[in-house]
Design an enzyme around this catalytic site. Structure first.
Site, PDB file in Angstrom:
ATOM      1  N   ARG A 100      13.206  -2.939   9.466  1.00  0.00           N
ATOM      2  CA  ARG A 100      12.457  -2.265  10.519  1.00  0.00           C
ATOM      3  C   ARG A 100      12.322  -3.171  11.742  1.00  0.00           C
ATOM      4  O   ARG A 100      12.067  -4.360  11.608  1.00  0.00           O
ATOM      5  CB  ARG A 100      11.065  -1.906   9.997  1.00  0.00           C
ATOM      6  CG  ARG A 100      11.031  -0.585   9.306  1.00  0.00           C
ATOM      7  CD  ARG A 100       9.761  -0.370   8.582  1.00  0.00           C
ATOM      8  NE  ARG A 100       8.569  -0.639   9.391  1.00  0.00           N
ATOM      9  CZ  ARG A 100       7.335  -0.386   8.981  1.00  0.00           C
ATOM     10  NH1 ARG A 100       7.144   0.155   7.793  1.00  0.00           N
ATOM     11  NH2 ARG A 100       6.301  -0.650   9.727  1.00  0.00           N
TER      12      ARG A 100
ATOM     13  N   ARG B 258       0.801  -7.208  14.519  1.00  0.00           N
ATOM     14  CA  ARG B 258       0.318  -6.122  13.657  1.00  0.00           C
ATOM     15  C   ARG B 258      -0.757  -6.632  12.694  1.00  0.00           C
ATOM     16  O   ARG B 258      -1.715  -5.936  12.405  1.00  0.00           O
ATOM     17  CB  ARG B 258       1.487  -5.498  12.888  1.00  0.00           C
ATOM     18  CG  ARG B 258       2.315  -4.559  13.752  1.00  0.00           C
ATOM     19  CD  ARG B 258       3.674  -4.355  13.173  1.00  0.00           C
ATOM     20  NE  ARG B 258       3.669  -3.532  11.975  1.00  0.00           N
ATOM     21  CZ  ARG B 258       4.550  -3.645  10.991  1.00  0.00           C
ATOM     22  NH1 ARG B 258       5.479  -4.574  11.032  1.00  0.00           N
ATOM     23  NH2 ARG B 258       4.503  -2.839   9.968  1.00  0.00           N
TER      24      ARG B 258
ATOM     25  N   LYS C 105       0.832  -1.214   0.000  1.00  0.00           N
ATOM     26  CA  LYS C 105       0.000   0.000   0.000  1.00  0.00           C
ATOM     27  C   LYS C 105       0.862   1.259   0.000  1.00  0.00           C
ATOM     28  O   LYS C 105       0.490   2.249  -0.623  1.00  0.00           O
ATOM     29  CB  LYS C 105      -1.013  -0.008   1.148  1.00  0.00           C
ATOM     30  CG  LYS C 105      -0.520   0.516   2.471  1.00  0.00           C
ATOM     31  CD  LYS C 105      -1.617   0.520   3.502  1.00  0.00           C
ATOM     32  CE  LYS C 105      -1.083   0.129   4.851  1.00  0.00           C
ATOM     33  NZ  LYS C 105      -0.006   0.947   5.413  1.00  0.00           N
TER      34      LYS C 105
ATOM     35  N   ARG D 278      -7.041   3.918  11.394  1.00  0.00           N
ATOM     36  CA  ARG D 278      -6.864   2.519  11.792  1.00  0.00           C
ATOM     37  C   ARG D 278      -7.944   2.106  12.793  1.00  0.00           C
ATOM     38  O   ARG D 278      -8.050   0.928  13.111  1.00  0.00           O
ATOM     39  CB  ARG D 278      -5.516   2.324  12.497  1.00  0.00           C
ATOM     40  CG  ARG D 278      -4.295   2.490  11.658  1.00  0.00           C
ATOM     41  CD  ARG D 278      -3.847   1.168  11.055  1.00  0.00           C
ATOM     42  NE  ARG D 278      -2.508   0.749  11.397  1.00  0.00           N
ATOM     43  CZ  ARG D 278      -1.401   1.141  10.799  1.00  0.00           C
ATOM     44  NH1 ARG D 278      -1.434   2.050   9.873  1.00  0.00           N
ATOM     45  NH2 ARG D 278      -0.236   0.635  11.144  1.00  0.00           N
TER      46      ARG D 278
ATOM     47  N   ARG E 193      11.719  -7.440   3.683  1.00  0.00           N
ATOM     48  CA  ARG E 193      11.681  -5.986   3.485  1.00  0.00           C
ATOM     49  C   ARG E 193      12.927  -5.300   4.070  1.00  0.00           C
ATOM     50  O   ARG E 193      13.293  -5.527   5.221  1.00  0.00           O
ATOM     51  CB  ARG E 193      10.428  -5.474   4.189  1.00  0.00           C
ATOM     52  CG  ARG E 193      10.045  -4.086   3.873  1.00  0.00           C
ATOM     53  CD  ARG E 193       8.555  -3.945   3.914  1.00  0.00           C
ATOM     54  NE  ARG E 193       8.096  -3.589   5.252  1.00  0.00           N
ATOM     55  CZ  ARG E 193       6.909  -3.046   5.465  1.00  0.00           C
ATOM     56  NH1 ARG E 193       6.093  -2.805   4.472  1.00  0.00           N
ATOM     57  NH2 ARG E 193       6.533  -2.764   6.679  1.00  0.00           N
TER      58      ARG E 193
HETATM   59  P1  AMP Z   1       2.874   1.236   9.397  1.00  0.00           P
HETATM   60  O1  AMP Z   1       4.132   1.826   8.828  1.00  0.00           O
HETATM   61  O2  AMP Z   1       1.628   1.816   8.793  1.00  0.00           O
HETATM   62  O3  AMP Z   1       2.893  -0.255   9.405  1.00  0.00           O
HETATM   63  O4  AMP Z   1       2.829   1.695  10.925  1.00  0.00           O
HETATM   64  C1  AMP Z   1       3.855   1.325  11.824  1.00  0.00           C
HETATM   65  C2  AMP Z   1       3.411   1.563  13.253  1.00  0.00           C
HETATM   66  O5  AMP Z   1       3.097   2.952  13.441  1.00  0.00           O
HETATM   67  C3  AMP Z   1       2.125   0.827  13.672  1.00  0.00           C
HETATM   68  O6  AMP Z   1       2.390  -0.481  14.071  1.00  0.00           O
HETATM   69  C4  AMP Z   1       1.664   1.710  14.833  1.00  0.00           C
HETATM   70  O7  AMP Z   1       2.447   1.480  15.984  1.00  0.00           O
HETATM   71  C5  AMP Z   1       1.988   3.103  14.333  1.00  0.00           C
HETATM   72  N1  AMP Z   1       0.873   3.701  13.567  1.00  0.00           N
HETATM   73  C6  AMP Z   1       0.853   4.033  12.235  1.00  0.00           C
HETATM   74  N2  AMP Z   1      -0.328   4.561  11.873  1.00  0.00           N
HETATM   75  C7  AMP Z   1      -1.088   4.590  12.995  1.00  0.00           C
HETATM   76  C8  AMP Z   1      -2.409   4.991  13.282  1.00  0.00           C
HETATM   77  N3  AMP Z   1      -3.221   5.484  12.331  1.00  0.00           N
HETATM   78  N4  AMP Z   1      -2.849   4.866  14.557  1.00  0.00           N
HETATM   79  C9  AMP Z   1      -2.067   4.384  15.538  1.00  0.00           C
HETATM   80  N5  AMP Z   1      -0.810   3.964  15.336  1.00  0.00           N
HETATM   81  C10 AMP Z   1      -0.309   4.054  14.089  1.00  0.00           C
END
Ligand code: AMP
Length: 203
Positions: free
Chosen positions: A153, A164, A13, A85, A119
């Site tokens: 990461r 996650r 995405k 989210r 990744r």
């Molecule tokens: P992502 O890069 O989208 O996988 O996000 C990595 C981490 O950032 C997630 O596991 C959350 O800890 C935090 N995070 C990202 N977007 C949100 C959101 N909309 N609400 C809460 N935590 C977020």
């Protein structure tokens, strides 16, 4: 055009949001990236949740997001990647602005786990590589563009990934019920996924 891109971790995405944001000339706003770039005290607070694969509290992410979309560069629109989210985040977003379309780039959990383990990102320019799918770095562990070291990461490790994905399904389920979400098959070539999205946008 204000768009929301959803999809399990590893669905591509982020890659799609980048391609479509360049095509439409609107910013790509990844809340994960905004949080990863946090500094000082904010970073300490954010890391308490992120490193365990938990969502950061709504209050915190809402403040960061609202600030970001009030920037001048968002006047013509934006693509949100990783937000909302939760239903609460979605309700707060609705109060703030109107979203034109919601997309979900879909892949199975099995595929997501496989892809995440491959990744790698550049430490310097943050370009994303994937040694299982594409793009693979030309030289192992090095960025094609700036030759800096690549890193994985911390929240892409096995346990955090599982958490996650579980969270993703739990949180995104109600959003998919609430909105008319356009589902795009993420297990296709990058260009084909982008094509499918643009087709739905009729641009
Ligand atoms: P992502 O890069 O989208 O996988 O996000 C990595 C981490 O950032 C997630 O596991 C959350 O800890 C935090 N995070 C990202 N977007 C949100 C959101 N909309 N609400 C809460 N935590 C977020």
């Amino acid at each position: 055009m204000r768009l929301v891109f959803m999809g399990p971790q590893g669905s591509g995405k982020g890659t799609q949001a980048k391609i479509i944001s360049e095509t439409l000339n609107v910013p790509h706003i990844s809340t994960g990236d905004l949080l990863r770039n946090a500094q000082g005290e904010l970073k300490k607070e954010v890391d308490k949740y992120m490193l365990k694969g938990q969502l950061v509290p709504d209050e915190l992410i809402l403040k960061i997001l609202k600030e970001r979309i009030s920037n001048k560069d968002c006047k013509k629109g934006f693509i949100l990647d990783g937000f909302p989210r939760t239903l609460n985040q979605a309700d707060e977003l609705e109060k703030e602005t109107e979203i034109d379309k919601y997309f979900e780039i879909f892949i199975t959990d099995e595929e997501a786990v496989k892809r995440l383990s491959g990744r790698w990102n550049c430490k310097n320019c943050n370009i994303a590589y994937n040694v299982i799918t594409t793009p693979k770095p030309k030289v192992s562990g090095k960025c094609d563009v700036c030759n800096s070291d690549l890193f994985q990461r911390e929240d892409d490790n096995g346990e955090a990934t599982k958490k996650r994905l579980e969270l993703y399904h739990k949180e995104i389920g109600p959003l998919i019920e609430k909105y008319d979400v356009i589902r795009v098959n993420g297990k296709q070539k990058i260009e084909k996924v982008a094509h499918d999205i643009l087709e739905k946008l009729e641009v």
